[in-house]
Scaffold this motif. Structure first.
Motif, short mmCIF file in Angstrom:
data_model
loop_
_atom_site.label_atom_id
_atom_site.label_comp_id
_atom_site.label_asym_id
_atom_site.label_seq_id
_atom_site.Cartn_x
_atom_site.Cartn_y
_atom_site.Cartn_z
N ALA A 94 2.04 0.23 -9.32
CA ALA A 94 3.30 0.70 -9.07
C ALA A 94 4.40 0.26 -10.06
CB ALA A 94 3.77 -0.12 -7.77
N TYR A 95 3.97 -1.04 -10.83
CA TYR A 95 4.87 -1.53 -11.91
C TYR A 95 4.28 -1.71 -13.26
CZ TYR A 95 3.66 -6.26 -11.74
OH TYR A 95 2.96 -7.60 -11.97
N TRP A 96 2.83 -1.82 -13.10
CA TRP A 96 2.16 -2.16 -14.77
C TRP A 96 0.89 -1.70 -14.65
CZ3 TRP A 96 1.05 -7.42 -17.63
CH2 TRP A 96 0.87 -7.07 -18.78
N PRO A 97 0.62 -0.33 -14.38
CA PRO A 97 -0.91 0.17 -14.42
C PRO A 97 -1.89 -0.49 -15.50
CG PRO A 97 0.64 1.77 -14.12
CD PRO A 97 1.34 0.64 -14.91
N GLY A 98 -1.33 -0.55 -16.39
CA GLY A 98 -2.47 -1.26 -17.76
C GLY A 98 -3.11 -2.74 -17.38
N GLN A 106 10.31 -7.04 -11.34
CA GLN A 106 10.25 -8.76 -11.20
C GLN A 106 9.73 -9.02 -9.79
OE1 GLN A 106 10.50 -10.88 -13.61
NE2 GLN A 106 9.80 -12.47 -11.80
N ALA A 107 10.35 -8.29 -8.77
CA ALA A 107 9.74 -8.43 -7.44
C ALA A 107 8.19 -8.34 -7.31
CB ALA A 107 10.81 -7.56 -6.56
N HIS A 108 7.92 -7.01 -7.67
CA HIS A 108 6.35 -6.70 -7.86
C HIS A 108 5.64 -7.81 -8.48
CE1 HIS A 108 6.77 -3.12 -5.90
NE2 HIS A 108 7.30 -2.41 -6.95
#
Length: 418
Positions: free
Chosen positions: A173-177, A244-246
């Motif tokens: 959802a926020y950093w697939p790598g 940041q929440a994720h």
């Protein structure tokens, strides 16, 4: 759990059932309903006992008034109440909940359930249909200890998989790598990576190389390859506040996964140590690609009482590697077997799937099933059924698996040499 072939061994029932008193126990977490009936089905005693030291003492005292080695029916094959009854010398018969549920209309016109009514029904089923079940055989303390270790490890592994999937979805959802740079997102190196860089950022090969060296990365991928994976992943489109929440949530999952993996490894060591104290472990581990953990999973469910399964077919039914056939008139249907020991099925199918990479005979059985149109899980179950017959033989005889005397395996090897 009784199988379809339990009724083929009636002597087990006739030798043990010498009493004219039958007991049914409907168990619960805090209290248990008990019913004692005679050979004609008349109720001799009804009582409810609490699940504590006082209640178990009351149960032993109440049953002692009717004699020793009483036949007792219950809907579970293990647990504290079962251990207490077996240690007291009683004959405990584990009846699967399915026949109990199907028998309720036989005793009442509604589907209403009561603990006292179920206790009477269990006692009466034991009186009228007892030839379908056999008494539980007490397992050794070593087997019960191994079972506790194995089942706890299996539950922890299930929890780890669930948390790893949750972490993967969160990273996507926020950093697939960060989810794809290493082979497994729940590996120690991947968790350390997320812990050091919880939010998306541009990294260099030099930074990744230093990180891998610092954490003792043993993979065969260079820092350049890892960087390519990181850069090839979909870019993050999350807003900074949401990212940041994720990241905070991801760090919470990492904090849970790290000690969980440590405890699983610790249990692996304890299981390996427990297997050295069991003579049956050598027989199970002699199968191709069995391994210590898989062999322990199988042995924990089999136990160390060879008389428990009168035939290989009965063991196949218990392990759920044979289908169920429904036949009436001109109609005939073969369906998947749902009622079985699911832990044993997972362990034996895992063994079968691994064995096809080491045994030519196992590979031929699997490939033949695939050519007939079976999908992978079905082909593995067919192979597991074949291995279960071999497993039953070496387990009951206490011998090692020897391909030289496995006639089917010998024929495969000869045909391949020719």
């Amino acid at each position: 759990m009784p199988s379809d072939t339990d009724s083929l061994n009636p002597n087990r029932w006739r030798l043990s059932m010498t009493r004219s008193v039958f007991v049914g126990l409907d168990w619960a977490y805090r209290s248990h309903a008990v019913c004692v009936i005679d050979a004609q089905g008349s109720v001799l005693k009804h009582l409810t006992i609490s699940h504590d030291a006082q209640g178990l003492g009351e149960l032993r005292h109440a049953l002692a008034a009717f004699g020793k080695a009483l036949p007792i029916a219950i809907e579970r094959p293990s647990g504290l109440i079962v251990d207490a009854l077996v240690e007291a010398g009683h004959q405990v018969f584990a009846i699967h909940p399915n026949p109990v549920k199907a028998s309720r209309p036989r005793y009442r016109s509604t589907n209403a359930k009561s603990d006292a009514g179920d206790a009477f029904m269990l006692a009466d089923l034991l009186r009228t249909d007892g030839h379908r079940w056999h008494a539980l055989q007490p397992q050794s303390a070593a087997i019960r200890g191994l079972r506790a270790l194995v089942r706890t490890r299996d539950d922890l592994v299930t929890t780890r998989v669930r948390l790893a999937n949750q972490l993967t979805a969160l990273l996507d959802a926020y950093w697939p790598g960060a989810a794809c740079i290493f082979a497994a997102v729940d590996s120690p190196i991947a968790l350390a990576f997320i812990e050091q860089w919880p939010t998306a950022r541009k990294l260099t090969a030099r930074q990744i190389a230093a990180f891998c060296k610092r954490h003792g990365y043993s993979g065969r991928r260079s820092a350049g390859v890892l960087l390519e994976r990181l850069q090839a992943a979909a870019p993050s489109l999350c807003e900074p506040t949401l990212a940041q929440a994720h990241a905070t949530a991801a760090l919470a999952l990492v904090a849970v996964l790290k000690p969980l993996s440590v405890q699983i490894k610790a249990l692996d060591a304890h299981i390996a140590q427990a297997m050295t104290a069991l003579p049956q472990a050598i027989s199970v581990m002699s199968l191709p690609r069995a391994g210590c953990i898989c062999a322990a999973q199988i042995l924990a469910e089999l136990g160390d009482v060879p008389e428990r399964f009168a035939s290989a077919q009965q063991l196949c039914s218990e392990a759920g590697v044979v289908p169920v056939t429904y036949e009436s008139g001109k109609s005939r249907a073969v369906t998947f077997r749902w009622a079985c020991n699911h832990r044993l099925r997972r362990a034996i199918t895992c063994l079968a799937d691994n064995s096809r990479h080491a045994s030519p005979w196992a590979a031929s059985v699997y490939n033949a099933a695939r050519k007939r149109g079976c999908d992978h899980p079905h082909a593995v179950r067919i192979l597991a059924r074949a291995w279960t017959r071999v497993l039953w033989r070496i387990w009951t005889n206490g011998t090692l698996y020897d391909p030289a005397i496995h006639s089917s395996a010998c024929r495969i090897e000869i045909s391949q040499e020719g």
